[in-house]
Design an enzyme around this catalytic site. Structure first.
Site, PDB file in Angstrom:
ATOM      1  N   GLY A  71      -8.591   8.453  -1.748  1.00  0.00           N
ATOM      2  CA  GLY A  71      -9.013   9.845  -1.619  1.00  0.00           C
ATOM      3  C   GLY A  71     -10.084   9.983  -0.549  1.00  0.00           C
ATOM      4  O   GLY A  71     -10.095   9.247   0.436  1.00  0.00           O
TER       5      GLY A  71
ATOM      6  N   HIS B 113      -9.527   1.328  -0.336  1.00  0.00           N
ATOM      7  CA  HIS B 113      -9.406   1.952   0.976  1.00  0.00           C
ATOM      8  C   HIS B 113     -10.800   1.897   1.619  1.00  0.00           C
ATOM      9  O   HIS B 113     -11.798   2.132   0.927  1.00  0.00           O
ATOM     10  CB  HIS B 113      -9.060   3.434   0.870  1.00  0.00           C
ATOM     11  CG  HIS B 113      -7.667   3.754   0.437  1.00  0.00           C
ATOM     12  ND1 HIS B 113      -7.168   3.419  -0.776  1.00  0.00           N
ATOM     13  CD2 HIS B 113      -6.674   4.416   1.081  1.00  0.00           C
ATOM     14  CE1 HIS B 113      -5.920   3.854  -0.874  1.00  0.00           C
ATOM     15  NE2 HIS B 113      -5.591   4.460   0.242  1.00  0.00           N
TER      16      HIS B 113
ATOM     17  N   ARG C 247       2.289  17.014 -14.819  1.00  0.00           N
ATOM     18  CA  ARG C 247       1.641  17.615 -16.000  1.00  0.00           C
ATOM     19  C   ARG C 247       1.830  16.843 -17.298  1.00  0.00           C
ATOM     20  O   ARG C 247       1.111  17.050 -18.245  1.00  0.00           O
ATOM     21  CB  ARG C 247       2.138  19.048 -16.202  1.00  0.00           C
ATOM     22  CG  ARG C 247       2.013  19.962 -14.988  1.00  0.00           C
ATOM     23  CD  ARG C 247       0.619  20.481 -14.817  1.00  0.00           C
ATOM     24  NE  ARG C 247       0.450  21.171 -13.550  1.00  0.00           N
ATOM     25  CZ  ARG C 247       0.550  22.485 -13.381  1.00  0.00           C
ATOM     26  NH1 ARG C 247       0.814  23.268 -14.406  1.00  0.00           N
ATOM     27  NH2 ARG C 247       0.377  23.016 -12.187  1.00  0.00           N
TER      28      ARG C 247
ATOM     29  N   ASP D 244      -6.478   3.178  -8.885  1.00  0.00           N
ATOM     30  CA  ASP D 244      -7.526   3.560  -7.948  1.00  0.00           C
ATOM     31  C   ASP D 244      -8.350   4.747  -8.416  1.00  0.00           C
ATOM     32  O   ASP D 244      -7.908   5.585  -9.204  1.00  0.00           O
ATOM     33  CB  ASP D 244      -6.970   3.704  -6.525  1.00  0.00           C
ATOM     34  CG  ASP D 244      -6.615   5.102  -6.100  1.00  0.00           C
ATOM     35  OD1 ASP D 244      -6.785   5.386  -4.909  1.00  0.00           O
ATOM     36  OD2 ASP D 244      -6.173   5.906  -6.949  1.00  0.00           O
TER      37      ASP D 244
ATOM     38  N   HIS E 182       0.856  -1.192   0.000  1.00  0.00           N
ATOM     39  CA  HIS E 182       0.000   0.000   0.000  1.00  0.00           C
ATOM     40  C   HIS E 182       0.889   1.239   0.000  1.00  0.00           C
ATOM     41  O   HIS E 182       1.312   1.737   1.053  1.00  0.00           O
ATOM     42  CB  HIS E 182      -0.911  -0.017   1.237  1.00  0.00           C
ATOM     43  CG  HIS E 182      -1.937   1.077   1.235  1.00  0.00           C
ATOM     44  ND1 HIS E 182      -3.280   0.828   1.389  1.00  0.00           N
ATOM     45  CD2 HIS E 182      -1.831   2.408   1.075  1.00  0.00           C
ATOM     46  CE1 HIS E 182      -3.950   1.979   1.330  1.00  0.00           C
ATOM     47  NE2 HIS E 182      -3.070   2.952   1.148  1.00  0.00           N
TER      48      HIS E 182
ATOM     49  N   GLU F 130     -10.744   4.130   7.009  1.00  0.00           N
ATOM     50  CA  GLU F 130      -9.509   4.793   7.459  1.00  0.00           C
ATOM     51  C   GLU F 130      -9.872   5.846   8.513  1.00  0.00           C
ATOM     52  O   GLU F 130      -9.272   5.888   9.580  1.00  0.00           O
ATOM     53  CB  GLU F 130      -8.817   5.437   6.248  1.00  0.00           C
ATOM     54  CG  GLU F 130      -7.551   6.199   6.564  1.00  0.00           C
ATOM     55  CD  GLU F 130      -6.897   6.809   5.302  1.00  0.00           C
ATOM     56  OE1 GLU F 130      -7.509   6.748   4.221  1.00  0.00           O
ATOM     57  OE2 GLU F 130      -5.780   7.342   5.427  1.00  0.00           O
TER      58      GLU F 130
HETATM   59  N1  ADE Z   1      -4.399   8.953  -1.242  1.00  0.00           N
HETATM   60  C1  ADE Z   1      -3.146   9.070  -0.827  1.00  0.00           C
HETATM   61  N2  ADE Z   1      -3.041   8.751   0.472  1.00  0.00           N
HETATM   62  C2  ADE Z   1      -4.268   8.412   0.898  1.00  0.00           C
HETATM   63  C3  ADE Z   1      -4.815   7.986   2.123  1.00  0.00           C
HETATM   64  N3  ADE Z   1      -4.068   7.830   3.234  1.00  0.00           N
HETATM   65  N4  ADE Z   1      -6.130   7.757   2.176  1.00  0.00           N
HETATM   66  C4  ADE Z   1      -6.887   7.917   1.089  1.00  0.00           C
HETATM   67  N5  ADE Z   1      -6.422   8.304  -0.078  1.00  0.00           N
HETATM   68  C5  ADE Z   1      -5.130   8.559  -0.182  1.00  0.00           C
HETATM   69 ZN    ZN Z   2      -3.564   4.881   0.895  1.00  0.00          ZN
END
Ligand code: ADE
Ligand code: ZN
Length: 341
Positions: A169, A194, A70, A137, A14, A197
């Site tokens: 995100g 994800h 970019r 993702d 990850h 979190e």
């Molecule tokens: N994108 C980058 N790091 C992230 C995180 N910890 N949680 C969700 N999206 C992410």
């Molecule tokens: Zn992450």
């Protein structure tokens, strides 16, 4: 311990592409785009810019760095730099989370984006003894349409290193993404979103039931629901844990409050990861050392953590067996006494 971890062959499951861009790379990009970017080019100011007040603040900063990428040459250089940093830590295999839609939205054609990451993957295998794999993702903060676009890029381009599909995100509800993940699964991709979190155990349930997650990014809120903890343990659904990330985004108030030890004690499979190492001033080595302290592990325990990550990876059986053998050989070369399994 640190020296032991540094030499230990490892895998990283990850880690985000852009979040791994070294401060030098970010500073160079920031200097190039000074007129239209808030990202500071000065190293001291950049370190301060990477001090996050909460998860939303982290995402805003993260996206401002994403906006510095970019063209396809930026993507190629970024990916190669990340590969070099991983290989320098004795990482043998890494699943790098890339967000192609962010680059396509910036005007980089999907084909050029995939060609750039694939060039870096082939060079890493040739020159760094590092296998890279991609997790495509969906950026959660974008519209549902970004999910369809990400799927479309995955299916049309299908770069050889692509192994899995995820969402990151902003932690928006996962249920609207159900059909998109079903299509990714039907196309043979592994599912590693994800979830949980910063939100709740319910989101982890949704990731499992609706998206059919095989592994969960973070998932630390699972600890709030004993039935979910039991389910993860019984069904061997691993959590990809990144303690320093959780501290830096304030997903946990302190390392002492991190649920890693409780989850491991309950039998939940885990891997240790760095997430966005440059933004959190950490490395995979640092995360293993920290996890070792949190779990009170000796060298044999740390080697077992590394083995668990290999087994949880989406690498092929042959590749897994090679890395597992390297871990065994490393342990034997240091002290025949602490091989476990
Ligand atoms: N994108 C980058 N790091 C992230 C995180 N910890 N949680 C969700 N999206 C992410
Ligand atoms: Zn992450």
């Amino acid at each position: 311990m640190r020296e032991f971890v540094a030499g230990l062959p490892k895998v990283e499951l990850h880690v985000h592409h852009v979040g791994s861009a070294s401060p030098v790379t970010v500073a160079e990009l920031a200097a190039r785009h000074e007129s239209d970017s808030p990202v500071p080019a000065d190293p001291q100011e950049l370190a301060e810019y990477f001090a996050f007040t909460d998860f939303e603040h982290f995402l805003r900063v993260y996206l401002s760095v994403v906006n510095l990428i970019r063209d396809a040459e930026d993507v190629r250089a970024l990916t190669w730099g990340v590969a070099r940093d991983l290989a320098g830590q004795n990482v043998r295999y890494a699943e790098l989370t890339v967000t192609p839609w962010s680059s396509v939205r910036q005007g980089i054609p999907a084909e050029a984006f995939c060609e750039a990451i694939e060039d870096a993957r082939l060079a890493a295998a040739r020159e760094l003894n590092l296998s890279l794999a991609w997790c495509f993702d969906i950026p959660g903060e974008a519209t549902l349409n970004s999910g369809e676009k990400t799927l479309d890029i995955a299916l049309r381009q299908r770069p050889a290193g692509l192994v899995s599909f995820g969402i990151g995100g902003a932690e928006v509800a996962r249920s609207p993404y159900r059909d998109i993940f079903a299509a990714a699964r039907a196309a043979g991709l592994h599912i590693a979103p994800h979830a949980g979190e910063t939100t709740s155990a319910a989101e982890v349930w949704d990731a499992i039931r609706l998206l059919r997650a095989e592994r969960i990014g973070h998932g630390i809120r699972a600890v709030e629901d004993p039935s979910l903890v039991a389910f993860l343990a019984e069904n061997r659904i691993p959590l990809e844990i990144s303690p320093t990330s959780n501290l830096c985004t304030r997903a946990v108030p302190s390392i002492a409050d991190h649920p890693l030890a409780e989850l491991v004690a309950a039998g939940v499979p885990v891997s240790i990861n760095s997430d966005d190492p440059s933004m959190f001033s950490t490395t995979l080595i640092d995360e293993y050392v920290l996890a070792g302290q949190m779990l009170d592990l000796d060298k044999a325990g740390l080697a077992d953590l590394a083995r668990a990550a290999v087994r949880q990876s989406f690498a092929g059986d042959w590749e897994k067996s090679i890395i597992l053998r390297e871990i065994d050989e490393y342990c034997t070369s240091l002290d025949a006494g602490f091989i476990s399994g």
